[in-house]
Design an enzyme around this catalytic site. Structure first.
Site, PDB file in Angstrom:
ATOM      1  N   ARG A  54       0.978  -1.204   0.056  1.00 12.85           N
ATOM      2  CA  ARG A  54      -0.166  -0.022  -0.172  1.00 12.85           C
ATOM      3  C   ARG A  54       0.823   1.235  -0.061  1.00 12.85           C
ATOM      4  O   ARG A  54       2.127   1.000   0.119  1.00 12.85           O
ATOM      5  CB  ARG A  54      -1.084  -0.121   1.282  1.00 12.85           C
ATOM      6  N   GLY A  55       0.374   2.255  -0.198  1.00 10.53           N
ATOM      7  CA  GLY A  55       0.892   3.696  -0.301  1.00 10.53           C
ATOM      8  C   GLY A  55       1.028   4.043  -1.953  1.00 10.53           C
ATOM      9  O   GLY A  55       1.427   2.990  -2.445  1.00 10.53           O
ATOM     10  N   ALA A  56       0.733   5.126  -2.178  1.00 13.50           N
ATOM     11  CA  ALA A  56       0.580   5.495  -3.542  1.00 13.50           C
ATOM     12  C   ALA A  56       1.999   5.244  -4.686  1.00 13.50           C
ATOM     13  O   ALA A  56       1.569   4.300  -5.560  1.00 13.50           O
ATOM     14  CB  ALA A  56       0.275   7.133  -3.782  1.00 13.50           C
ATOM     15  N   ARG A  58      -7.027  -0.138  -7.219  1.00 15.86           N
ATOM     16  CA  ARG A  58      -7.332   0.788  -6.297  1.00 15.86           C
ATOM     17  C   ARG A  58      -7.526   2.262  -6.884  1.00 15.86           C
ATOM     18  O   ARG A  58      -6.467   2.571  -7.664  1.00 15.86           O
ATOM     19  CB  ARG A  58      -6.120   0.911  -5.222  1.00 15.86           C
ATOM     20  N   GLN A  92      -2.374   2.487   9.961  1.00 17.21           N
ATOM     21  CA  GLN A  92      -1.196   2.587   9.357  1.00 17.21           C
ATOM     22  C   GLN A  92      -0.102   3.287  10.156  1.00 17.21           C
ATOM     23  O   GLN A  92       0.865   3.219   9.956  1.00 17.21           O
ATOM     24  CB  GLN A  92      -1.240   3.146   7.839  1.00 17.21           C
ATOM     25  N   ASP A 121      -1.877  10.884  -2.365  1.00 18.51           N
ATOM     26  CA  ASP A 121      -2.152   9.966  -3.147  1.00 18.51           C
ATOM     27  C   ASP A 121      -2.356  10.572  -4.691  1.00 18.51           C
ATOM     28  O   ASP A 121      -2.293   9.796  -5.590  1.00 18.51           O
ATOM     29  CB  ASP A 121      -3.201   9.150  -2.845  1.00 18.51           C
ATOM     30  N   ASN A 163      -5.157  12.206   0.372  1.00 15.98           N
ATOM     31  CA  ASN A 163      -4.524  11.381   0.936  1.00 15.98           C
ATOM     32  C   ASN A 163      -5.456  10.737   1.951  1.00 15.98           C
ATOM     33  O   ASN A 163      -6.828  10.835   2.118  1.00 15.98           O
ATOM     34  CB  ASN A 163      -3.511  12.257   1.850  1.00 15.98           C
ATOM     35  N   LYS A 164      -4.859  10.019   2.794  1.00 16.79           N
ATOM     36  CA  LYS A 164      -5.479   8.962   3.949  1.00 16.79           C
ATOM     37  C   LYS A 164      -6.565   9.776   4.488  1.00 16.79           C
ATOM     38  O   LYS A 164      -6.566  10.911   5.091  1.00 16.79           O
ATOM     39  CB  LYS A 164      -4.608   8.354   4.828  1.00 16.79           C
TER      40      LYS A 164
END
Ligand code: MRU
Length: 351
Positions: free
Chosen positions: A46-48, A89, A196, A237, A247-248
């Site tokens: 995960r993570g862009a 995603r 996270q 992201d 973003n998150k």
């Protein structure tokens, strides 16, 4: 870094399973593109930037799946596979950016040698990984100038090595400042619903010997009121043309609180996170995830069975709440920039 988030090993792709951190360090080796798609969906990776790299390697593996096929026919097949990978995603632009880049490399190949075509795609995925490493390094170098000795920094989610092919984005700045000998403390939001911040950011930062304090998401306002936070740095992201960014989930709330308390608010991202095809944040697709992420904890039901749930994985922070964007190309002032919070003039541009 003592770990590798994603790396090619003997023709397979090795992924550190982030769902199991920090309790277990488990690496998974994949050689089927469909497994990598599932790995992205399950948030093993995960993570862009990291999912972009995984997506490019998934395409390279797909190119190897067909034993005997005409190169032109393979290019057509890969166009469909690319769509499938990109839909894993939707919010982080890095995924479609990287997959499209690998596909473009394939389409530009004019020869008729199948093995050569496969190598072209594989090499492009490797280039994407290596370039991401360099971009993380550059973000760290540029952003560390904003950190003073003694600063306390708040971060949200995980924009670290675990979310990239290098040392991270927001956390690259923290690592670089720390390595420069600056004394810093990092407050990490736990980042509900799947933590996270607590599981990943704290794990990374503590391994690097950085003074790390975990807080719940709902404590940010109180800490800012107590003047415990000097600046906020988060990842992104997708940063769109007008400077709004995804973003998150929870980032927007932090940005609002930062403005209220006059705390500088930075977002750090590589060039691959900028998307100038979208005019404003309203048009960024927001991923919605399973209700189970909120209602079930460690296999225990923590909300009444059947309760309605809304679980957007990301939110949009408007450009007006951003002090500056810290990129590999330079620091770009945001809507909140009154001059004094951004010490360097803009040297980068939205791509
Ligand atoms: O759902 P996630 O864990 O993939 O969300 C990640 C984030 O929001 C990060 O802040 C962002 O991707 C930056 S990663 C360097």
């Amino acid at each position: 870094m003592k770990f590798k988030t994603i790396e090619p090993i003997k023709g397979k792709i090795r992924i550190l399973d982030q769902r199991q951190l920090p309790l277990k360090i488990v690496y998974k080796d994949y050689d089927d593109f469909r497994d990598i798609i599932e790995s992205i969906k399950r948030l093993e990776i995960r993570g862009a930037p990291a999912i972009g790299i995984a997506g490019a390697f998934a395409l390279a593996l797909a190119a190897r799946a067909e034993v005997k096929i005409d190169p032109e026919r393979l290019k057509c097949l890969l166009t469909d596979v690319a769509m499938e990978i990109k839909s894993a995603r939707p919010t982080a632009v890095n995924l479609s950016w990287a997959v499209d880049r690998a596909l473009k490399a394939a389409c530009l190949y004019e020869g008729d040698n199948l093995e050569e075509l496969r190598i072209v795609i594989w090499d492009e995925a490797i280039n994407i990984l290596r370039e991401d490493e360099q971009m993380c390094h550059a973000i760290g170098q540029k952003g560390a100038k904003l950190i003073k000795n003694g600063d306390t920094i708040l971060t949200h989610c995980n924009a670290g090595a675990l979310g990239t092919g290098g040392i991270g984005t927001a956390l690259a700045i923290i690592y670089t400042a720390h390595n420069q000998g600056k004394r810093i403390r990092v407050y990490a939001d736990e980042t509900r619903p799947i933590l996270q911040g607590a599981r990943l950011t704290c794990w990374e930062l503590m391994q690097a010997g950085i003074d790390t304090v975990l807080i719940c998401d709902n404590m940010v306002g109180f800490l800012m009121k107590q003047k415990k936070i000097d600046l906020v740095i988060v990842g992104a992201d997708r940063i769109v043309k007008n400077g709004d960014f995804a973003n998150k989930i929870g980032t927007y709330g932090v940005a609002v609180l930062a403005e209220k308390h006059k705390v500088p608010f930075y977002t750090a991202a590589p060039s691959s996170s900028f998307d100038n095809h979208i005019a404003s944040g309203e048009d960024i697709p927001i991923e919605e995830r399973s209700p189970n992420e909120i209602t079930i904890w460690n296999e225990i039901q923590i909300a009444p069975a059947g309760v309605k749930v809304y679980n957007p994985a990301f939110d949009i922070t408007p450009a007006e709440l951003v002090t500056a964007y810290i990129t590999d190309k330079g620091i770009i002032p945001g809507g909140r920039c009154g001059g004094e919070t951004v010490p360097t003039p803009p040297s980068g541009e939205f791509n």
